[in-house]
Enzyme design. Structure first.
Site, short mmCIF file in Angstrom:
data_model
loop_
_atom_site.label_atom_id
_atom_site.label_comp_id
_atom_site.label_asym_id
_atom_site.label_seq_id
_atom_site.Cartn_x
_atom_site.Cartn_y
_atom_site.Cartn_z
N HIS A 86 31.16 11.44 -44.40
CA HIS A 86 29.80 11.88 -44.70
C HIS A 86 29.75 13.34 -45.13
O HIS A 86 28.80 13.78 -45.78
CB HIS A 86 28.84 11.60 -43.53
N ASP A 221 34.90 7.35 -40.30
CA ASP A 221 34.22 8.48 -40.94
C ASP A 221 35.21 9.59 -41.28
O ASP A 221 35.27 10.62 -40.62
CB ASP A 221 33.12 9.01 -40.02
N SER A 648 30.55 18.45 -37.77
CA SER A 648 31.05 17.25 -38.44
C SER A 648 32.33 17.56 -39.21
O SER A 648 32.37 18.51 -40.00
CB SER A 648 30.00 16.71 -39.41
#
Length: 731
Positions: A86, A221, A648
């Site tokens: 992402h 991810d 992230s």
């Protein structure tokens, strides 16, 4: 700097110890007590192996993507960079076409020459850090955030000259503790970053919006980039002459299994927290900010979703916007639930009252109640203005791209009508605007933008207090008092929404101002922006007035007991430590710390009609085959590390500094974590590095990646661990 406040701050910092595993600590200022606590948990490294100015250390392998939007890490001597899928989503979407849809189908580069340049993607590495508080002027202590940034940028430029830094390094000074401490960072920014591998969406986004902010997770991810540098290994713009960057330090990959209770460390660039917020600040988020975010983003998302479902081309155009918007839409909803369920406002108010009572009994703090009351009064006075600011930010500047193209035209008009514009400068500005116009009409759909813009301006106009909104009564009267009819009419006629007219505007020379003022949509935009600027000016003045009372509040909040006193996150390099742990979200419910391949198939079977869990037969066969061989590979795991947005893509490391996974999310039960760390509930959701390698192997690129990376074992670090113990015991 104000010496009295600085002395108090440093004294409090010296007394602090970590409570549980809370804290986003500054790795360049790790207190001995924090290192001791980390060693008790399982750290095997010496402090100077984490951050060191004179030799390669972990900080040289940790990367800030796009100036803090995400984090990443270097994992090979050839500049291989790993982060979340992402985090690379926008870059992957920009490279995708209908013929080569890398978002849906994934991407692998079989060799260096096939790696794809990602325009606009940057990778920044922190080389050094200095506490420069005592060298900065006392006047900074009273400035607002915006004013502080302007002054610090000026000082950073001066510092860069004073340090005689070469063109390959830059300086940036950041503020901590509401301008009570300042740290100068020396950094390198690499602008040639190329895509190496990205899993297909049914792996990289498995679970989609359904699983976002949830546990258990089964999302692969991750994606892999490569940093390129000039032939002499320095930052350089994209060029075919560039070579893979040879880092000063890269991470080893752990070859050992992980288990519950193991030490975990996250290093990255967390974005924003507000751990010193007052109860009034939290109440504002709950009552105003979060509901506005949820409402406006929800409206835009429904329009985008309908368009994306109807057309593959529109899906590519709006997938990034939808994903980014949806992430914080759900976050706002979850944070409000968390604030209510945990009685956070009431508990923070009680904490602040107790802190005030304690401070009043301490010498030098007898009059602290006056500062606290002043802060409460200022927050109350500014609440309506901040509510209006939030509405403008969400409805005018966030969903619609029309605002962006208007700013481009306005910027061009302001530049081209200057007194001393020469021909060469005019050509440059015209070329810049032409590129922006072409990009806007290529990347977005006017019919979709019309719907989004209309709904957002309708919400803005109907929900703003009268003093903060433009008077549109005459315009609305001409359109049957319908804002939809009014917006639709001026939208369709505007040069902002017509490529031919917009390009003609770029050719109009010094007549741009007149043309802009004849365009009704542009006039509306300008009026709205002027109202917003007035609001922004009031907020800036308010920030200046609250600066010192907030500094006093920080000190009063931390002066008693052993509460941690790490600064709020601000996109600077941080370290958090903890352990791999399960948790109990409700009575009679326990969530295990790990998920496996089996769970992917189970979710796909149980929710066959949910597209977020759809997997192709080819993947199902691979998964089933591995499960049946009792090779049920781990997919994701959770730790109690303290993280937030910006983390992230951060590497999750074991006690020897080896990579065991990538942080990619938080959990639903701790959505108020930006205000408070909850040791029982807060979890960092990570993708296991073994699953990453499993996916790469099955994408056909695993051998290439494995040739580059270095696997580390527990035995390989025994000597280092012994040295670390010796060094730390001598501090």
């Amino acid at each position: 700097m104000n010496k009295a406040i600085t002395v108090v701050l440093l004294c409090i910092m010296a007394l602090q110890t970590a409570r549980a595993d809370e804290g986003m600590w500054l790795p360049y200022m790790l207190h001995k007590k924090i290192i001791e606590r980390m060693k008790e948990k399982g750290l095997k490294l010496a402090g100077d192996e984490i951050f060191d100015k004179s030799k390669p250390s972990l900080n040289d392998a940790i990367v800030s993507l796009n100036d803090g939007n995400c984090s990443a890490s270097l994992i090979s001597n050839n500049g291989l960079l790993i982060t979340n899928h992402h985090c690379g989503y926008d870059a992957i979407a920009s490279l995708s076409t209908l013929a080569n849809n890398y978002l849906d189908n994934g991407f692998t580069a079989p060799d260096f020459g096939s790696e794809l340049h990602c325009p606009g993607l940057s990778a920044t590495i922190i080389r050094d850090a200095y506490d420069v508080t005592e060298y900065l002027p006392d006047t900074l202590i009273n400035l607002s955030e915006e004013e502080t940034r302007i002054e610090l940028d000026k000082i950073s430029i001066w510092m860069q000259k004073e340090l005689n830094l070469d063109d390959n390094h830059s300086c940036r000074i950041e503020s901590f503790y509401n301008n009570m401490m300042f740290v100068m960072f020396v950094q390198q920014r690499f602008n040639d970053v190329r895509l190496v591998a990205a899993p297909p969406s049914h792996i990289g986004k498995f679970g989609g919006d359904t699983d976002n902010w949830m546990w258990p997770r089964h999302t692969g991810d991750f994606c892999v980039f490569r940093v390129y540098a000039s032939p002499d290994n320095n930052p350089a713009s994209y060029s075919k002459e560039n070579r893979p960057y040879r880092p000063e330090k890269f991470l080893e990959i752990s070859s050992n299994a992980i288990k519950k209770g193991d030490f975990s460390m996250v290093m990255g660039f967390p974005g924003t927290t507000n751990r010193f917020a007052t109860s009034e600040d939290i109440a504002f988020a709950k009552e105003y900010e979060n509901p506005i975010i949820a409402k406006v983003r929800g409206m835009a998302q429904s329009i985008w979703k309908e368009a994306m479902d109807s057309n593959e081309s529109l899906k590519l155009k709006y997938s990034t916007k939808y994903s980014n918007s949806s992430n914080y839409w759900k976050y706002a909803i979850g944070q409000n639930l968390n604030i209510s369920n945990n009685n956070l406002i009431e508990r923070r108010n009680t904490h602040d009252i107790n802190a005030m009572d304690y401070c009043k009994s301490q010498e030098g703090f007898e009059n602290i109640s006056e500062s606290d009351q002043r802060l409460k009064d200022l927050i109350k006075r500014i609440t309506p203005v901040k509510r209006a600011q939030t509405i403008y930010h969400e409805a005018l500047f966030n969903p619609s791209e029309v605002t962006g193209i208007f700013f481009d035209l306005l910027h061009f008009s302001n530049n081209i009508t200057g007194e001393n514009i020469d021909e060469e400068e005019g050509i440059y500005h015209k070329s810049e605007l032409t590129n922006s116009i072409n990009a806007f009409f290529d990347e977005y759909d006017i019919a979709v933008e019309r719907k989004v813009f209309t709904q957002c301006i309708k919400y803005l106009y109907e929900n703003l207090d009268e003093e903060f909104r433009p008077n549109l009564s005459k315009a609305l009267k001409r359109h049957h008092n319908s804002i939809e009819e009014y917006i639709g009419n001026i939208f369709d006629k505007s040069m902002l929404t017509n490529k031919t007219k917009a390009l003609q505007f770029a050719e109009s020379g010094r007549k741009t101002s007149k043309k802009l003022m004849k365009d009704e949509l542009s006039v509306l935009m300008l009026r709205l922006i002027m109202h917003y600027q007035d609001i922004d000016g009031i907020i800036t003045e308010y920030d200046s007035l609250t600066q010192v009372p907030r500094q006093v509040h920080i000190i009063s909040s931390t002066i008693e007991g052993d509460s941690p006193f790490y600064p709020d996150a601000n996109s600077t390099l941080r370290l958090s430590y903890g352990t791999i742990e399960d948790y109990k979200p409700a009575d009679g419910v326990t969530y295990s710390w790990m998920t496996t391949l089996k769970g992917i198939v189970e979710k796909a079977d149980e929710a066959a009609n949910n597209a977020d869990y759809a997997i192709p037969d080819e993947l199902r066969n691979i998964l089933t085959d591995n499960i049946s061989k009792e090779n049920n590979i781990p997919v994701c795991f959770i730790t109690n590390n303290d993280i937030t947005g910006g983390n992230s893509g951060s590497p999750v490391l074991n006690g020897m500094g080896q990579l065991i996974g990538l942080a990619f999310d938080g959990n639903w039960e701790a959505m108020a974590s930006d205000f408070e760390y909850d040791e029982k509930m807060q979890r960092c959701v990570c993708v296991d590095i073994r699953y990453v390698l499993f996916v790469l192997d099955n994408m056909g690129i695993g051998k290439r990646i494995r040739k580059e990376i270095t696997f580390g074992t527990a035995d390989s670090r025994e000597k280092t661990a012994e040295i670390a113990e010796t060094v730390d015991s001598s501090i």
